[in-house]
Design a protein around this motif. Structure first.
Motif, mmCIF file in Angstrom:
data_model
loop_
_atom_site.group_PDB
_atom_site.id
_atom_site.type_symbol
_atom_site.label_atom_id
_atom_site.label_comp_id
_atom_site.label_asym_id
_atom_site.label_seq_id
_atom_site.Cartn_x
_atom_site.Cartn_y
_atom_site.Cartn_z
ATOM 1 N N ASP A 1 2.035 -17.745 1.455
ATOM 2 C CA ASP A 1 0.757 -18.450 1.384
ATOM 3 C C ASP A 1 0.092 -18.151 0.038
ATOM 4 O OD1 ASP A 1 -0.272 -15.865 1.616
ATOM 5 O OD2 ASP A 1 -0.898 -16.134 3.682
ATOM 6 N N GLU A 2 -1.053 -18.737 -0.172
ATOM 7 C CA GLU A 2 -1.745 -18.598 -1.462
ATOM 8 C C GLU A 2 -2.108 -17.143 -1.756
ATOM 9 O OE1 GLU A 2 -2.833 -19.522 -5.075
ATOM 10 O OE2 GLU A 2 -1.954 -20.962 -3.688
ATOM 11 N N GLN A 3 -2.547 -16.404 -0.765
ATOM 12 C CA GLN A 3 -2.893 -14.999 -0.975
ATOM 13 C C GLN A 3 -1.665 -14.185 -1.390
ATOM 14 O OE1 GLN A 3 -4.706 -12.990 2.333
ATOM 15 N NE2 GLN A 3 -4.864 -11.059 1.253
ATOM 16 N N SER A 4 -0.534 -14.422 -0.741
ATOM 17 C CA SER A 4 0.698 -13.727 -1.111
ATOM 18 C C SER A 4 1.079 -14.034 -2.550
ATOM 19 C CB SER A 4 1.837 -14.126 -0.174
ATOM 20 O OG SER A 4 1.588 -13.668 1.125
ATOM 21 N N THR B 1 12.676 -7.372 -8.930
ATOM 22 C CA THR B 1 11.970 -8.431 -8.229
ATOM 23 C C THR B 1 11.677 -9.543 -9.214
ATOM 24 O OG1 THR B 1 9.813 -7.446 -8.634
ATOM 25 C CG2 THR B 1 10.903 -6.873 -6.572
ATOM 26 N N GLU B 2 11.474 -10.712 -8.685
ATOM 27 C CA GLU B 2 11.191 -11.877 -9.532
ATOM 28 C C GLU B 2 10.098 -12.704 -8.885
ATOM 29 O OE1 GLU B 2 11.178 -14.276 -12.647
ATOM 30 O OE2 GLU B 2 12.531 -12.577 -12.508
ATOM 31 N N ASP B 3 9.172 -13.161 -9.700
ATOM 32 C CA ASP B 3 8.094 -14.024 -9.195
ATOM 33 C C ASP B 3 8.562 -15.441 -9.101
ATOM 34 O OD1 ASP B 3 6.536 -11.801 -9.201
ATOM 35 O OD2 ASP B 3 5.591 -12.250 -11.114
ATOM 36 N N LEU C 1 -1.143 -12.071 -4.898
ATOM 37 C CA LEU C 1 -0.820 -10.644 -4.880
ATOM 38 C C LEU C 1 0.584 -10.340 -5.404
ATOM 39 C CD1 LEU C 1 -2.369 -9.735 -1.419
ATOM 40 C CD2 LEU C 1 -3.292 -9.202 -3.686
ATOM 41 N N GLY C 2 1.330 -11.376 -5.774
ATOM 42 C CA GLY C 2 2.690 -11.175 -6.275
ATOM 43 C C GLY C 2 3.698 -10.873 -5.192
#
Length: 71
Positions: A47-50, A69-71, A53-54
């Motif tokens: 979701d948008e919050q996740s 990790t990868e965004d 927060l990355g």
């Protein structure tokens, strides 16, 4: 291209519902004491919050203990 220094003998893939992720593992032995490669990704669309927060990424872990990790 680099090659694995170990032979893949064990493969696993499963949903980890309590942690809300999907895990794929490759290993040289069933205990993961030799070479191994683990890929983890979330089960649900972030979701948008996740995203803010990355937490909308995946994790790749190998036998050296490095987690990428990868965004």
């Amino acid at each position: 291209m680099d090659h694995l220094a170990w032979l893949v003998r064990v493969v696993t893939a499963e949903e980890n519902v309590p942690d809300s992720c999907f895990v794929v593992g490759l290993a040289e032995d069933q205990y993961g004491e030799s070479g191994h490669f683990i890929f983890q990704a979330g089960l649900a669309e972030p979701d948008e919050q996740s995203r803010r927060l990355g937490l909308d990424s995946y994790c790749v872990l190998n036998e050296t203990g490095v987690c990428t990790t990868e965004d």
